[in-house]
Design a protein around this motif. Sequence first.
Motif, PDB file in Angstrom:
ATOM      1  N   ILE A   1      -4.478   0.126 -11.163  1.00  0.00           N
ATOM      2  CA  ILE A   1      -3.289   0.960 -10.961  1.00  0.00           C
ATOM      3  C   ILE A   1      -2.643   1.348 -12.295  1.00  0.00           C
ATOM      4  CG2 ILE A   1      -1.015   1.078  -9.891  1.00  0.00           C
ATOM      5  CD1 ILE A   1      -3.051   0.777  -7.798  1.00  0.00           C
TER       6      ILE A   1
ATOM      7  N   TYR B   1      -3.419   5.208 -15.251  1.00  0.00           N
ATOM      8  CA  TYR B   1      -2.328   6.156 -15.460  1.00  0.00           C
ATOM      9  C   TYR B   1      -1.758   6.056 -16.861  1.00  0.00           C
ATOM     10  CZ  TYR B   1      -2.885   6.759 -10.565  1.00  0.00           C
ATOM     11  OH  TYR B   1      -3.448   7.038  -9.365  1.00  0.00           O
TER      12      TYR B   1
ATOM     13  N   ILE C   1       4.794   8.724 -13.699  1.00  0.00           N
ATOM     14  CA  ILE C   1       4.969   8.710 -12.243  1.00  0.00           C
ATOM     15  C   ILE C   1       3.811   7.964 -11.582  1.00  0.00           C
ATOM     16  CG2 ILE C   1       3.845  10.958 -11.872  1.00  0.00           C
ATOM     17  CD1 ILE C   1       6.917   9.992  -9.972  1.00  0.00           C
TER      18      ILE C   1
ATOM     19  N   VAL D   1       4.386   4.126 -12.015  1.00  0.00           N
ATOM     20  CA  VAL D   1       5.610   3.756 -11.286  1.00  0.00           C
ATOM     21  C   VAL D   1       5.322   3.715  -9.791  1.00  0.00           C
ATOM     22  CG1 VAL D   1       7.878   4.600 -10.574  1.00  0.00           C
ATOM     23  CG2 VAL D   1       7.274   4.584 -12.986  1.00  0.00           C
TER      24      VAL D   1
ATOM     25  N   ALA E   1       3.816   1.035  -4.848  1.00  0.00           N
ATOM     26  CA  ALA E   1       2.980   1.054  -3.644  1.00  0.00           C
ATOM     27  C   ALA E   1       2.332  -0.307  -3.420  1.00  0.00           C
ATOM     28  CB  ALA E   1       1.908   2.137  -3.762  1.00  0.00           C
TER      29      ALA E   1
ATOM     30  N   VAL F   1      12.053  14.628  -9.440  1.00  0.00           N
ATOM     31  CA  VAL F   1      10.689  14.194  -9.773  1.00  0.00           C
ATOM     32  C   VAL F   1       9.860  15.349 -10.334  1.00  0.00           C
ATOM     33  CG1 VAL F   1       8.562  13.234  -8.841  1.00  0.00           C
ATOM     34  CG2 VAL F   1      10.751  12.374  -8.053  1.00  0.00           C
TER      35      VAL F   1
ATOM     36  N   PRO G   1      10.878   9.801 -12.489  1.00  0.00           N
ATOM     37  CA  PRO G   1      10.389   9.117 -11.296  1.00  0.00           C
ATOM     38  C   PRO G   1      11.476   8.270 -10.646  1.00  0.00           C
ATOM     39  CG  PRO G   1       9.591   8.009 -13.255  1.00  0.00           C
ATOM     40  CD  PRO G   1      10.447   9.148 -13.726  1.00  0.00           C
TER      41      PRO G   1
ATOM     42  N   LEU H   1       9.816   9.101  -1.919  1.00  0.00           N
ATOM     43  CA  LEU H   1       9.005   9.425  -3.093  1.00  0.00           C
ATOM     44  C   LEU H   1       7.566   9.739  -2.672  1.00  0.00           C
ATOM     45  CD1 LEU H   1       8.816   9.671  -6.180  1.00  0.00           C
ATOM     46  CD2 LEU H   1       8.158   7.279  -6.236  1.00  0.00           C
TER      47      LEU H   1
ATOM     48  N   LEU I   1       5.456  13.179  -3.480  1.00  0.00           N
ATOM     49  CA  LEU I   1       4.168  13.222  -4.173  1.00  0.00           C
ATOM     50  C   LEU I   1       3.061  13.709  -3.245  1.00  0.00           C
ATOM     51  CD1 LEU I   1       4.393   9.929  -6.221  1.00  0.00           C
ATOM     52  CD2 LEU I   1       4.819  12.252  -6.984  1.00  0.00           C
TER      53      LEU I   1
ATOM     54  N   LEU J   1      -0.226   6.931  -0.703  1.00  0.00           N
ATOM     55  CA  LEU J   1       0.210   7.276  -2.046  1.00  0.00           C
ATOM     56  C   LEU J   1      -0.884   6.935  -3.047  1.00  0.00           C
ATOM     57  CD1 LEU J   1       2.373   8.317  -3.833  1.00  0.00           C
ATOM     58  CD2 LEU J   1       3.072   6.002  -4.238  1.00  0.00           C
ATOM     59  N   LEU J   2      -1.501   5.759  -2.869  1.00  0.00           N
ATOM     60  CA  LEU J   2      -2.568   5.383  -3.796  1.00  0.00           C
ATOM     61  C   LEU J   2      -3.694   6.415  -3.750  1.00  0.00           C
ATOM     62  CD1 LEU J   2      -2.625   1.515  -3.389  1.00  0.00           C
ATOM     63  CD2 LEU J   2      -1.698   2.882  -5.248  1.00  0.00           C
TER      64      LEU J   2
ATOM     65  N   LEU K   1      -2.549   9.637  -5.557  1.00  0.00           N
ATOM     66  CA  LEU K   1      -2.573   9.423  -7.005  1.00  0.00           C
ATOM     67  C   LEU K   1      -4.002   9.383  -7.516  1.00  0.00           C
ATOM     68  CD1 LEU K   1       0.219   6.746  -7.394  1.00  0.00           C
ATOM     69  CD2 LEU K   1       0.323   9.138  -8.045  1.00  0.00           C
TER      70      LEU K   1
END
Lengths: 310, 614
Positions: free
Chosen positions: A92, A96, A103, A106, A111, B71, B77, B264, B268, B315-316, B319
């Motif tokens: 994780i 990044y 972001i 974070v 998460a 954001v 963030p 959030l 995203l 979210l993971l 991202l």
Amino acid sequence: MTIGLQVLISGLAAGGVYGLFAAGHTLMYRLTGIVNFAFGDLVGLGIFATLLVLAGTAPVTQAGAHEPRFLGALIVGLVLCVAAGVATYVGIVQPYLSRGSTIGWVAGTAAVAFAIRAVIGATFQRSSYVFPDPLPFHRVGHDGFIRVGGAQVQARAFFVFGLALALALGSAWLLERTRFGRALRAVADDSEGARVVGVPVDLLVALAFGLVGALAMIAAIAAAPGEAVNANTGTLLGLKGLVAALAVRFGPPLRAFAAGLVLGVLEAAIANVHLGSWQLGPSYREVLPIAFVLLLIAVWPSREALEARE
Amino acid sequence: MTAAALARTGTELRRAFAEARSGWSTGAWIAVAVVALAALVPFLSLPGVRTDALANTLYLAVAATGLGLTVGAAGLPSLGQGAFLAVGAFTSALLMAREGWPLEPAALAGGAAAIVAALLSGGVVRLRPAFVAVSTWLLAWLVWLFLLAFPSVSGGSQGLIVPEKNLLGLSATPTVHFEVALGLLVLSAVGIAAVRRGAPGLELSALRQAPPLATSLGVRLGRRRLGAFAASAFLAGLAGGLSVQLSAVADPSAYDPFFSFKLLVAVLLGGAAATLGPAVGIAALGLIGLVADPLARLLQLPLERFDTAVAAILLLFVLALGGAGIVPWLEPWIARLRRPEARARRARAGGLAVGPMGNDAALRAEGLRKAFGGVVALDGLSLELTRGETAALVGPNGSGKTTALRLLSGTERPDAGRVLLGERDLADEPTHERVRLGLARTLQTTVAFPELTALESVLVGRTVRRRHGGAIKAALATPQAREEQRTAEAAGVEALALVGLDGQAETPVPELTSSQRRLVALAGALASEPQVLLVDELAAGAGADELDRLAEIVERIRGSGVAILLVEHNLRLIRLVAGRVIVLDAGRAVAEGSLTEVAESDVVRSSYLGARRL
């Protein structure tokens, strides 16, 4: 006076645990420039894994633990905690960080925090659990309480504080004297420079992310039988560690540990001390320090925190 | 008087209408149709659709849209949007339940309370964005722990019962709430879109991409970011204040930190870069919930926990896939619905007023001193610039040239000494004020705004000349704001023409060469209409063939009456343009004069070449 002593001792015990969380936060920050929002929950994962091996998800009595089994459970918990910490960094944080996406890490660590909380909450569905006690503190003094200068103090408090202090000093020694520690300090000073001279930066930082969790977890487990635990336990410890680390603006780990001690005593004092008829009371115990630190970083930030400006 | 004002209003309205019509496209028709259809939903009594749940989702979409500003536009963030919503909800609920306030003022008070919370914790916007995450994370926990610890405020485990109220003169039924929430969502989306397209959006975007460059051009970092942060908190507080009446009870457990995190995730997931992204993200989360709930029941998992895990895992994924979000993925299809952009209209150059504005605006520094810890970087530097002259500041590395520039431009404060622009002492003036007064500076590095075009980059430098560049005027797209945007673009093109890059106005910055980027940075400084220009290392990395062109550009700028101070290593460029050379060594000016004079002096020889030891 009596209450003062009681506040001091129980505060130091709680503060010792906060202190190790604070030291962990500050070490991670100094190594990478990130704040690991999942730190508390990663430790919580270890605590509940230990509890699961030890007693399952059923309600337990404090005396239910046998030492060999406890040791096994503790090792399972520690291994999981370290592995989860390492995985968080590798999976994780690092991706990044290398992309320069704030972001990303974070949201990623947050998460992980909420995912772990969800898993713990789904497995341990009661509102609170008793953590079995491998050490027979209840046989010391009056059912675990001893009198110190007129004050009733949990015998466990001395053990927790002593253990936390030993762990903090031990890891400070490790940072100062060993090859591993020196390499970590080199990364904290200048990670690019360290990389250039051949320090395996990512490996070391990943290990550090795991080990700070293990340290905090040992202290948290030592303290755990003193109070009920639930899915929030790890999260709140992580939060308080962050508060203490911010209060010293991510200063050296030992200073962060000291800030944790102060925070513990402060919380106990807020909850118990009254001056004349004026008393804050337990409701203020958790919110006041957070509010204070929130304002502190807004009005009096460290130079490093400002550095993106130029 | 009134008639004239009416006539002017009429003209403006006609013009605005014409502009709107020329910008109108299929996409806009579709948007209007979608909103109109959505407004009809509560009256269709569709099976299985609960109006109150939809209205609540729309309120969440408003809060998420606000978060998109923090954001996406500002790049901060925030993990605490739900906390602002909670502050608004409980302020409003307490005012309604205990003080008997009507819903509308109570909800507005909720929004105001959220702004107060944002301002109290918002000092962190000046810091690295990571600290905004830390601060909002603490805030989210603080609000939740506070609500749990003080049942007298939060109503304890039962929550706070909110009485029935009227909303806009009608009894506040779910249907009325739905229409109000929809209206609020459309208004906030349109307003935020306008802000993001206007001057404040450009400044926020510049601050997000390269804070040092943006602030050196006169953008006010703290103010702009805090504005975005507070505006987004206001929307959350307002949405919270209204929605709490809809749910009839303010329940503390509904506002835990995970709630903030979910907002959030929505931002995203939908795409922070697009104004509509957050709302789409909320819709997507809602749809996923519809699918996930039966699944969770099937697997016999506790529902609310499942929700958490799904959001976190989603979210993971987002991202891991690069983090753009739904709306940016759809962008190519959306773009087809747009009219071929009016972007092609090339602004005409003009309206740039570089150079002296009447007063004698030369720069004077007296006894500047600065030490960092024990290292004295600058030890009593005095210098003077007269208008229409080019002077060069030279010296070996570490002699204090860049420190001098930083003290002159106000990025660092001197330990002693003062800086005067004309007669004006700049001691207390921050960078943006110095730029406004006519003292501009370019940075040494080739940092640029990677997401902007050349013209947009230059327009960032226009910030200090805007009088109608505020967020509110931008959101309302007032005639002055639009007029000013036009003149700003013209001035920007002229600034680009001054450095010979007017042909590249629409070129994205990443496609420019590094020497072109330097020139764009110079044009950005020129766009602020300086009287004194401090230029750091213009010729760094320039080839021999480029030097003549650079010299020509510097001459052209000087010719318009600007006083120029070059910090330069390239002696050829200095010989071509500088009338006077000031030599710095170890924080002191050791020689001054024409290049030939200076080159003869012993001090310079020893500091550049080392003392002769044979």
